[in-house]
Motif scaffolding. Structure first.
Motif, PDB file in Angstrom:
ATOM      1  N   LEU A 190     -24.200  72.414  51.584  1.00 53.30           N
ATOM      2  CA  LEU A 190     -25.606  72.811  51.638  1.00 53.30           C
ATOM      3  C   LEU A 190     -26.452  71.860  50.796  1.00 53.30           C
ATOM      4  N   ALA A 191     -25.968  71.542  49.595  1.00 57.53           N
ATOM      5  CA  ALA A 191     -26.721  70.657  48.707  1.00 57.53           C
ATOM      6  C   ALA A 191     -26.932  69.306  49.363  1.00 57.53           C
ATOM      7  N   PHE A 192     -25.880  68.808  50.012  1.00 57.80           N
ATOM      8  CA  PHE A 192     -25.973  67.496  50.660  1.00 57.80           C
ATOM      9  C   PHE A 192     -26.955  67.531  51.828  1.00 57.80           C
ATOM     10  N   VAL A 193     -26.782  68.517  52.687  1.00 61.18           N
ATOM     11  CA  VAL A 193     -27.631  68.588  53.880  1.00 61.18           C
ATOM     12  C   VAL A 193     -29.090  68.827  53.488  1.00 61.18           C
ATOM     13  N   ALA A 194     -29.298  69.732  52.520  1.00 62.16           N
ATOM     14  CA  ALA A 194     -30.670  70.037  52.113  1.00 62.16           C
ATOM     15  C   ALA A 194     -31.329  68.820  51.471  1.00 62.16           C
ATOM     16  N   ALA A 195     -30.556  68.045  50.709  1.00 65.88           N
ATOM     17  CA  ALA A 195     -31.116  66.835  50.101  1.00 65.88           C
ATOM     18  C   ALA A 195     -31.513  65.848  51.184  1.00 65.88           C
ATOM     19  N   LEU A 196     -30.638  65.704  52.166  1.00 65.40           N
ATOM     20  CA  LEU A 196     -30.924  64.786  53.273  1.00 65.40           C
ATOM     21  C   LEU A 196     -32.191  65.222  54.003  1.00 65.40           C
ATOM     22  N   PHE A 197     -32.261  66.507  54.287  1.00 63.72           N
ATOM     23  CA  PHE A 197     -33.409  67.060  54.998  1.00 63.72           C
ATOM     24  C   PHE A 197     -34.685  66.887  54.168  1.00 63.72           C
ATOM     25  N   SER A 198     -34.551  67.139  52.869  1.00 61.56           N
ATOM     26  CA  SER A 198     -35.689  67.004  51.979  1.00 61.56           C
ATOM     27  C   SER A 198     -36.174  65.556  51.947  1.00 61.56           C
ATOM     28  N   ALA A 199     -35.228  64.605  51.873  1.00 57.64           N
ATOM     29  CA  ALA A 199     -35.612  63.189  51.836  1.00 57.64           C
ATOM     30  C   ALA A 199     -36.365  62.805  53.097  1.00 57.64           C
ATOM     31  N   VAL A 200     -35.841  63.224  54.249  1.00 57.30           N
ATOM     32  CA  VAL A 200     -36.456  62.840  55.521  1.00 57.30           C
ATOM     33  C   VAL A 200     -37.839  63.471  55.661  1.00 57.30           C
ATOM     34  N   THR A 201     -37.946  64.763  55.327  1.00 57.12           N
ATOM     35  CA  THR A 201     -39.239  65.426  55.510  1.00 57.12           C
ATOM     36  C   THR A 201     -40.281  64.920  54.508  1.00 57.12           C
ATOM     37  N   ALA A 219     -40.499  70.091  53.138  1.00 53.51           N
ATOM     38  CA  ALA A 219     -39.669  69.286  52.243  1.00 53.51           C
ATOM     39  C   ALA A 219     -39.416  70.022  50.937  1.00 53.51           C
ATOM     40  N   ARG A 220     -40.481  70.682  50.457  1.00 53.67           N
ATOM     41  CA  ARG A 220     -40.344  71.433  49.205  1.00 53.67           C
ATOM     42  C   ARG A 220     -39.290  72.516  49.336  1.00 53.67           C
ATOM     43  N   VAL A 221     -39.387  73.238  50.459  1.00 59.09           N
ATOM     44  CA  VAL A 221     -38.417  74.314  50.671  1.00 59.09           C
ATOM     45  C   VAL A 221     -37.005  73.727  50.687  1.00 59.09           C
ATOM     46  N   SER A 222     -36.854  72.576  51.345  1.00 57.50           N
ATOM     47  CA  SER A 222     -35.522  71.956  51.386  1.00 57.50           C
ATOM     48  C   SER A 222     -35.056  71.596  49.989  1.00 57.50           C
ATOM     49  N   PHE A 223     -35.968  71.045  49.183  1.00 60.58           N
ATOM     50  CA  PHE A 223     -35.555  70.649  47.840  1.00 60.58           C
ATOM     51  C   PHE A 223     -35.174  71.873  47.003  1.00 60.58           C
ATOM     52  N   ARG A 224     -35.933  72.949  47.205  1.00 57.79           N
ATOM     53  CA  ARG A 224     -35.602  74.180  46.478  1.00 57.79           C
ATOM     54  C   ARG A 224     -34.222  74.702  46.890  1.00 57.79           C
ATOM     55  N   LEU A 225     -33.958  74.613  48.181  1.00 54.37           N
ATOM     56  CA  LEU A 225     -32.664  75.045  48.695  1.00 54.37           C
ATOM     57  C   LEU A 225     -31.553  74.175  48.094  1.00 54.37           C
ATOM     58  N   HIS A 226     -31.847  72.880  48.072  1.00 56.11           N
ATOM     59  CA  HIS A 226     -30.910  71.935  47.474  1.00 56.11           C
ATOM     60  C   HIS A 226     -30.661  72.306  46.013  1.00 56.11           C
ATOM     61  N   SER A 227     -31.759  72.629  45.292  1.00 56.48           N
ATOM     62  CA  SER A 227     -31.634  72.970  43.877  1.00 56.48           C
ATOM     63  C   SER A 227     -30.745  74.192  43.694  1.00 56.48           C
ATOM     64  N   LEU A 228     -31.010  75.199  44.535  1.00 60.13           N
ATOM     65  CA  LEU A 228     -30.201  76.419  44.459  1.00 60.13           C
ATOM     66  C   LEU A 228     -28.732  76.111  44.706  1.00 60.13           C
ATOM     67  N   ALA A 229     -28.484  75.275  45.702  1.00 55.16           N
ATOM     68  CA  ALA A 229     -27.099  74.944  46.034  1.00 55.16           C
ATOM     69  C   ALA A 229     -26.431  74.229  44.875  1.00 55.16           C
ATOM     70  N   LEU A 251     -41.366  67.565  38.766  1.00 53.20           N
ATOM     71  CA  LEU A 251     -42.215  66.625  39.522  1.00 53.20           C
ATOM     72  C   LEU A 251     -42.999  67.329  40.620  1.00 53.20           C
ATOM     73  N   ILE A 252     -42.354  68.286  41.295  1.00 53.04           N
ATOM     74  CA  ILE A 252     -43.050  69.017  42.350  1.00 53.04           C
ATOM     75  C   ILE A 252     -44.278  69.715  41.768  1.00 53.04           C
ATOM     76  N   LYS A 253     -44.116  70.216  40.551  1.00 47.52           N
ATOM     77  CA  LYS A 253     -45.215  70.922  39.908  1.00 47.52           C
ATOM     78  C   LYS A 253     -46.305  69.984  39.414  1.00 47.52           C
ATOM     79  N   THR A 254     -45.919  68.787  38.938  1.00 51.00           N
ATOM     80  CA  THR A 254     -46.876  67.967  38.192  1.00 51.00           C
ATOM     81  C   THR A 254     -47.357  66.712  38.905  1.00 51.00           C
ATOM     82  N   SER A 255     -46.643  66.267  39.945  1.00 52.96           N
ATOM     83  CA  SER A 255     -46.974  64.927  40.431  1.00 52.96           C
ATOM     84  C   SER A 255     -48.124  64.899  41.436  1.00 52.96           C
ATOM     85  N   LYS A 256     -48.599  66.084  41.865  1.00 55.11           N
ATOM     86  CA  LYS A 256     -49.777  66.183  42.729  1.00 55.11           C
ATOM     87  C   LYS A 256     -49.712  65.252  43.952  1.00 55.11           C
ATOM     88  N   GLU A 257     -50.683  64.324  44.050  1.00 54.40           N
ATOM     89  CA  GLU A 257     -50.730  63.494  45.260  1.00 54.40           C
ATOM     90  C   GLU A 257     -49.541  62.534  45.367  1.00 54.40           C
TER      91      GLU A 257
END
Lengths: 813, 130
Positions: free
Chosen positions: A22-33, A55-65, A126-132
């Motif tokens: 899950l971590a691998f797939v979610a990271a891949l998905f997050s990178a692409v999105t 992408a955010r949701v994917s990264f969160r999923l990745h984080s959870l995994a 970074l998701i919280k602070t990096s804005k644009e």
């Protein structure tokens, strides 16, 4: 035939494996999105935000995994699930729970996991602070996560194995252990214990050094990701504003992590020092050096808009060096040149792919955008702060190049079929190059802040630093004379690091009028000066007080670089430096053997006064080999380090050695006229007496008794007699022993072999006859506390500087 | 010429200096035969301990003298005199690297590196609990 194994807990493994995938797939998905989203943002397409959310949701999923993986692995280690190879390999049930963290990251998989985990933490911030900047920056972060989680996959792509998965490798299925009979037993788990943690890692520094170091490595990703994002979205200048604080945080954390490693080496390893220029140490130091350069060049750019290319170059180099270090320490290429590289897991190809992916990405982006780097028409003035910072960064770059070139020797050997060995005296070799670099750096650090950006009046600058210059010169001369430092380079470094400390203190107290808030840089520079000063004093004046002067072999003396081991018998007192040292004995506690080494000082009246006791350890570890751990007494102005290099382990299992007790006896077979030796005498069998005076021994008449006559000669040829008696009473052998108290010997006569005419006797000696001994090394490290103090000050100063910058950024927003 | 060019040239000069120094300073891996041809040069010799022959360490006579016999990777055996104390777990070493010079019939080693695979990846599962 299938065996139904009893008690295997396979569910945690399956759970962990699901998390890995899950971590691998979610990271891949997050990178692409994130990639798609960032592209849409640059074209201002409306659905960019929707992609970003995905992408955010994917990264969160990745984080959870990833958190799932971490928790599962901890659960497995804590519950001693030895059916898993990783758990078996890195822990055992006897181990104390506080070292469970060390078990976690002892192996490659666990340390990759630690690194991945820190990226998750940083990504969340970074998701919280990096804005644009979120989409382009997180694209790189996610891409890195794809590579890192792939190291844990453990799946086969055709014939190539990708990663090593701690959840799917069961011990009984491991190819190395396939034919072990133990696994024929369905109930093998009940009989299995883990291999255990390397005893060197059972140290509190090992529970905090790796996470700090990996957090430092992880933090280098942020400026890198911002840099890539800057090139990609063509915001060549703007990326540095958010990246700058991250670069400085990385600098503080990585620096702390490296020095913690030094502290561990100093406390627990036995090479006698905190820095040995070992390849593994070097490969963590080098990215730090370039990171320091990158962070400082960003400062120039911030104030003057110059050195744009250099900021990119150093930022990218830092991250790539982290990847290169990863390759060096984990691919097994370092081989015998390093004592603490990781075990090779056959992932070299994957590690190289990880490295080259980001090298190529960085190089291509730089080349594509080369026209956008402004050619600055006007040159920097010589007397400007930016010019001096720039010079400093170049010195750092050259210093890193020198270290990396030599550390990579095994790589050159492989590439060019060479047979180069690492320098024999690594410390001397690296120091001879790095000391001049350190001198240059400290000099630049001392003066740098006195220059203004753009241009300054050199006479005013000289006037301001003159006091510090003179003061440090006087101090350096005094210290050099007092401590007997005579090597020219050492004296110059002594002066320049003192100059750095004085000039920065002066700047803080008088130019900034002592305000703490603004003084972050000055304080950090003072800390750096102290680190170098402490390193210089403690290593250049490091003194082996356990010097062995009794040597007569002059040829050997010339050859060896130091005869630093000394033999201490129990009860002996030898002078070592200012101390008189006694070895009083050893005792066992758990797996550790503690050697009690007492230090005394001579008083004016000539009597010895007890000062302190050191207890160096040897850990007996049948599985991984014995490990010696030094013990160090810390004083304010010096440390005294004591290390047992050799000891008599035969008597280890006995209880406390009482001198008047008899040790274990030895057996001998003898004929008349034979001679045996004890540690203090020669023993000759003279003959037998079959007509034993039975009354003398209170024996009954039916008893068969034979007396043996022994003559014992001591060193002074004095003769003693011993007559042990062989007795058979109702078919029972009941020998009567003979003792020679003057020699501390006991003899027993317990067998006669009529066919050969030989007899068997046993001989026991008092422990005082063969005193227990150790071979030890004692070293005095003067002023090492300056180094540790410098570390703390450097971190505090950097922290202050970051805090100020972040505050300013907030106000601007 | 701009300052940056001068700095650039200096930089390249120092780098080349660093490379040259590294290449000339560094000792090389060799076997006993090569090492005995140049008794004045320092070498790293890789090999294995000959476990058949005796190792001698008598700390009471000299705590900094340890002798043993090593077979290099070319199969040549030589006596090694190490001017240090006997390393921990010496007999268990799988591979040895000795650093020093070949003098006469013995190799005089200043330093030794041992690879004990057991320390890092060896050791097989066995019945340890009773």
């Amino acid at each position: 035939m299938d065996i139904h194994y009893i008690g295997e807990r396979l569910i945690p493994g399956q759970l962990g494996n699901v998390c890995v995938i899950l971590a691998f797939v979610a990271a891949l998905f997050s990178a692409v999105t994130y990639l798609i989203s960032a592209n849409k943002f640059t074209k201002s397409e409306p659905d960019a935000v929707a992609w970003k959310m995905m992408a955010r949701v994917s990264f969160r999923l990745h984080s959870l995994a990833v958190i799932g993986i971490v928790v599962t692995l901890f659960y497995m280690l804590q519950g001693h699930l030895f059916e898993y190879e990783y758990v078996w390999h890195h822990s055992n049930s006897a181990m104390r729970m506080r070292y469970i963290l060390s078990c976690f990251w002892e192996g490659q998989e666990g340390s990759f996991l630690l690194w991945t985990f820190w990226h998750v933490v940083i990504g969340t911030i970074l998701i919280k602070t990096s804005k644009e900047w979120e989409a382009p920056v997180m694209t790189t972060v996610s891409a890195v996560q794809v590579f890192l989680t792939s190291m844990l996959l453990g799946v086969y792509l055709f014939d190539y194995k990708i990663g090593s998965n701690p959840f799917t490798i069961l011990l009984r299925q491991h190819p190395d252990f396939a034919n072990i009979p133990l696994f024929q037993n369905p109930d093998y788990l009940a009989k299995l214990d883990g291999r255990g943690l390397n005893p060197l890692l059972q140290n509190y520094w090992m529970t905090i050094h790796p996470p700090t170091l990996f957090l430092g490595f992880a933090l280098t990703l942020v400026p890198f990701a911002y840099g890539i994002a800057g090139l990609w979205t063509k915001r060549f200048q703007e990326w540095q504003k958010p990246a700058l604080p991250w670069a400085f945080i990385g600098m503080a954390v990585l620096g702390t992590g490296i020095l913690m490693g030094g502290a561990w080496a100093y406390e627990a390893l036995s090479f006698g020092g905190f820095w040995a220029w070992d390849p593994v140490e070097n490969s963590s130091l080098v990215p730090w050096l370039t990171l320091v350069g990158a962070a400082h060049v960003m400062l120039i750019h911030k104030h003057k808009g110059q050195s744009l290319f250099t900021t990119f170059f150093l930022t990218f180099t830092t991250f790539i060096l982290v990847l290169y270090s990863t390759f060096l320490t984990r691919s097994g290429i370092l081989g015998e040149t390093s004592v603490h590289a990781f075990t090779d897991l056959g992932m070299s190809g994957q590690l190289l792919l990880y490295l080259f992916f980001f090298v190529i990405l960085a190089v291509v982006l730089l080349i594509v955008n080369r026209k956008h780097f402004p050619k600055v028409a006007e040159e920097e003035a010589v007397w400007s702060r930016e010019f001096w910072i720039f010079l400093g960064s170049l010195v750092l770059l050259i210093a890193s190049f020198h270290i990396m070139f030599n550390t990579s020797m095994p790589v050159w050997n492989k590439l060019f079929k060479l047979k180069m060995a690492p320098p024999t005296d690594a410390i001397g070799f690296y120091n001879s190059w790095q000391i001049p670099f350190a001198i240059l750096l400290t000099f630049l650090l001392a003066t740098g802040q006195y220059f203004n950006y753009k241009n300054s009046d050199i006479r005013a600058v000289v006037k301001k630093v003159l006091i510090s210059f003179i003061l440090s010169l006087v101090l350096a001369v005094v210290i050099a004379l007092l401590m007997g430092i005579s090597k020219a380079f050492y004296v110059v470094l002594l002066w320049s690091s003192l100059f750095c400390i004085c000039a920065n203190a002066n700047y803080w107290l008088f130019v900034l009028s002592g305000k703490v808030k603004k003084a972050g840089a000055s304080i950090a520079h003072i800390g750096f000066g102290l680190v170098l000063l402490g390193a210089l004093l403690s290593t250049s004046r490091k003194e082996f007080i356990s010097h062995n002067n009794s040597d007569k072999d002059i040829e050997a003396l010339k050859l060896s670089n130091g005869r630093n081991n000394i033999l201490l018998q129990v009860g002996d007192t030898l002078q070592m430096g200012d101390y008189f040292v006694t070895y009083t004995g050893k005792h066992k506690l758990g797996a550790n053997i503690y050697f009690d080494v007492e230090y005394y000082k001579k008083q004016p009246d000539g009597k010895l006064k007890y000062d302190f006791t050191l207890k160096p350890i040897v850990q007996i570890n049948a599985q991984m080999g014995n490990v010696a751990e030094p013990d160090t007494r810390h004083f304010l102005q010096k440390d005294i380090y004591t290390h047992v290099t050799y000891a008599d382990y035969e008597t280890l299992d006995e209880k406390k050695q009482e001198g008047n007790e008899y040790g274990t006896s030895k057996s001998f077979t003898m004929a008349v006229g034979d001679t045996i030796s004890s540690s203090n005498s020669l023993i000759v069998l003279e003959g037998f007496n079959t007509k034993v005076d039975k009354n003398k021994y209170h024996l009954g008449d039916s008893v068969l008794a034979v007396e043996a006559h022994f003559k014992l000669f001591d060193i002074n040829k004095k003769i003693y007699i011993a007559n042990p008696v062989y007795v058979i009473n109702h078919n029972q052998v009941e020998p009567i022993e003979a003792e020679v108290p003057e020699l501390g010997l006991k003899m027993n006569f317990w067998k006669i072999t009529p066919e050969t005419g030989k007899i068997d006797i046993s001989l026991a000696e008092k422990n005082v006859n063969k005193p227990d001994f150790i071979v030890m090394e004692a070293i005095v490290f003067p002023c090492i506390n300056i180094l540790w103090m410098g570390c703390v000050i450097m971190v505090i100063g950097t922290g202050l500087a970051i805090w100020q910058r972040v505050k300013k950024l907030r106000i601007k927003d | 010429m701009k300052k940056i060019h001068i700095i650039g040239i200096l930089l390249i000069a120092v780098s080349i200096g660093a490379i040259m120094a590294s290449l000339s300073n560094s000792s090389t891996y060799a076997n006993f035969r090569e090492a005995s041809v140049h008794p004045d040069l320092e070498y790293h010799v890789v090999g294995k301990l000959n476990k058949e022959k005796e190792t001698v360490y008598d700390p009471k006579a000299d705590a900094n003298l340890f002798t043993f016999y090593m077979v290099d990777n070319g199969g040549i055996e030589k006596k090694v005199v190490l001017h240090k104390s006997k390393p921990q777990d010496f007999e268990r070493s799988e591979q040895i690297v000795i650093i020093g010079k070949c003098r006469g019939d013995a190799f005089q080693a200043d330093d030794i590196l041992m690879k004990c695979p057991s320390k890092y990846n060896d050791g097989k599962p066995s019945e340890t609990k009773i």
